[in-house]
Structures are given as C-alpha cells and as structure tokens.
Design a protein around this motif. Sequence first.
Motif, PDB file in Angstrom:
ATOM      1  N   UNK A 138      -3.889   5.158  -9.017  1.00 17.58           N
ATOM      2  CA  UNK A 138      -2.835   5.817  -8.242  1.00 17.58           C
ATOM      3  C   UNK A 138      -3.111   7.318  -8.166  1.00 17.58           C
ATOM      4  N   UNK A 139      -2.560   7.946  -7.125  1.00 16.38           N
ATOM      5  CA  UNK A 139      -2.759   9.385  -6.945  1.00 16.38           C
ATOM      6  C   UNK A 139      -1.944  10.178  -7.954  1.00 16.38           C
ATOM      7  N   UNK A 140      -2.344  11.412  -8.164  1.00 15.42           N
ATOM      8  CA  UNK A 140      -1.633  12.311  -9.066  1.00 15.42           C
ATOM      9  C   UNK A 140      -0.418  12.875  -8.338  1.00 15.42           C
ATOM     10  N   UNK A 141       0.702  12.176  -8.456  1.00 12.23           N
ATOM     11  CA  UNK A 141       1.963  12.570  -7.839  1.00 12.23           C
ATOM     12  C   UNK A 141       3.043  12.572  -8.909  1.00 12.23           C
ATOM     13  N   UNK A 142       4.158  13.249  -8.684  1.00 16.08           N
ATOM     14  CA  UNK A 142       5.252  13.197  -9.658  1.00 16.08           C
ATOM     15  C   UNK A 142       5.758  11.758  -9.813  1.00 16.08           C
ATOM     16  N   UNK A 180       7.346   9.046  -6.877  1.00 15.89           N
ATOM     17  CA  UNK A 180       6.670   7.787  -6.570  1.00 15.89           C
ATOM     18  C   UNK A 180       7.600   6.608  -6.793  1.00 15.89           C
ATOM     19  N   UNK A 181       8.365   6.654  -7.875  1.00 12.99           N
ATOM     20  CA  UNK A 181       9.311   5.582  -8.180  1.00 12.99           C
ATOM     21  C   UNK A 181      10.338   5.439  -7.058  1.00 12.99           C
ATOM     22  N   UNK A 182      10.896   6.554  -6.610  1.00 10.12           N
ATOM     23  CA  UNK A 182      11.905   6.520  -5.542  1.00 10.12           C
ATOM     24  C   UNK A 182      11.350   5.890  -4.268  1.00 10.12           C
ATOM     25  N   UNK A 183      10.147   6.272  -3.905  1.00 10.03           N
ATOM     26  CA  UNK A 183       9.563   5.747  -2.669  1.00 10.03           C
ATOM     27  C   UNK A 183       9.231   4.262  -2.802  1.00 10.03           C
ATOM     28  N   UNK A 184       8.754   3.843  -3.969  1.00  8.33           N
ATOM     29  CA  UNK A 184       8.468   2.421  -4.176  1.00  8.33           C
ATOM     30  C   UNK A 184       9.757   1.607  -4.223  1.00  8.33           C
ATOM     31  N   UNK A 185      10.822   2.169  -4.800  1.00  7.24           N
ATOM     32  CA  UNK A 185      12.112   1.465  -4.859  1.00  7.24           C
ATOM     33  C   UNK A 185      12.665   1.246  -3.449  1.00  7.24           C
ATOM     34  N   UNK A 186      12.477   2.216  -2.562  1.00  2.00           N
ATOM     35  CA  UNK A 186      12.922   2.025  -1.170  1.00  2.00           C
ATOM     36  C   UNK A 186      12.161   0.888  -0.501  1.00  2.00           C
ATOM     37  N   UNK A 187      10.900   0.724  -0.880  1.00  2.00           N
ATOM     38  CA  UNK A 187      10.054  -0.313  -0.278  1.00  2.00           C
ATOM     39  C   UNK A 187      10.290  -1.690  -0.906  1.00  2.00           C
ATOM     40  N   UNK A 238       3.735   5.464 -14.615  1.00  2.00           N
ATOM     41  CA  UNK A 238       2.855   6.027 -13.598  1.00  2.00           C
ATOM     42  C   UNK A 238       1.940   7.046 -14.250  1.00  2.00           C
ATOM     43  N   UNK A 239       0.643   6.755 -14.258  1.00  2.00           N
ATOM     44  CA  UNK A 239      -0.358   7.652 -14.844  1.00  2.00           C
ATOM     45  C   UNK A 239      -0.005   8.024 -16.288  1.00  2.00           C
ATOM     46  N   UNK A 240       0.428   7.042 -17.059  1.00  2.00           N
ATOM     47  CA  UNK A 240       0.716   7.252 -18.477  1.00  2.00           C
ATOM     48  C   UNK A 240       2.104   7.770 -18.783  1.00  2.00           C
ATOM     49  N   UNK A 266       0.876  -1.170   0.000  1.00  3.73           N
ATOM     50  CA  UNK A 266       0.000   0.000   0.000  1.00  3.73           C
ATOM     51  C   UNK A 266       0.914   1.220   0.000  1.00  3.73           C
ATOM     52  N   UNK A 267       0.774   2.037  -1.036  1.00  2.00           N
ATOM     53  CA  UNK A 267       1.622   3.210  -1.210  1.00  2.00           C
ATOM     54  C   UNK A 267       0.738   4.415  -1.507  1.00  2.00           C
ATOM     55  N   UNK A 268       0.771   5.421  -0.654  1.00  2.00           N
ATOM     56  CA  UNK A 268      -0.049   6.632  -0.799  1.00  2.00           C
ATOM     57  C   UNK A 268      -1.513   6.311  -1.067  1.00  2.00           C
ATOM     58  N   UNK A 269      -2.021   5.332  -0.358  1.00  5.86           N
ATOM     59  CA  UNK A 269      -3.433   4.979  -0.467  1.00  5.86           C
ATOM     60  C   UNK A 269      -3.781   4.057  -1.621  1.00  5.86           C
TER      61      UNK A 269
END
Length: 114
Positions: A59-63, A67-74, A83-85, A41-44
């Motif tokens: 997915x939320x409208x984020x840069x 988002x990639x950096x935070x998911x890579x840490x996880x 991400x969003x096209x 679960x990432x940003x909801x």
Amino acid sequence: MRSFIIAVAALAATGGPAMAETKAQNGWLTLSAPTTQNHVVFDGAVWRCEGDVCRSTQVKSLPPLRSCKRLARELGPITSFSYRGVTLSEAQLADCNPVQIAKTPAASEVAAAH
C-alpha cells in the motif's frame, strides 16, 4: 583520509542503512459484514477480500485514517484496520466509519404501520 576510513569502518560495523528496520508495507481490515467484492483497487493497491477480511500486500504511504475512511465508503463499516504497521484504535475506527443517517419513513410507510 583517516577519518573517512574510520567512518566507513563504523558504518560497516553497525550494518549501515541496509540493516535499518523496514516498516510494514501492507494493510488489512475487517468489515462488520462479509463483502460480495473479491477485490478492490484503492490508490493503486489491490485489496483482496474473502468474507469480512481484506488484505493488500503493498500500500502507498498515506495517512492510515484517511485510507480507512475511503475504504469504508467503498466497502462498508470497518471493525479493525491496520495500515503500514499502524493499527487504528476504537476511537479512530469510530472516525473512520461513515455516519449512518437515519432514514425518515415516508408518510405511506407510517400510515401502513398503523
């Protein structure tokens, strides 16, 4: 009143806002190695993973790079990311993945190796 009717007719003829292109709301990524997690679960948003591929339908409208950096840490190093096209380039993926810090061997490991 006449200009209002013309404006409404023009809007109806072009399809109006309802016919506008909608941007993708989903995301997917490929990891460098399979993950043991079946979901994150990432940003909801729930990312479902199978092997080395994870997907989210909403997915939320984020840069994308953030988002990639935070998911890579996880999840670990990511080899492809959309991400969003928006699909990240090789250079952006290099920025996305955490830097691997080389482990300095302990003195006992060095002594055991000789």
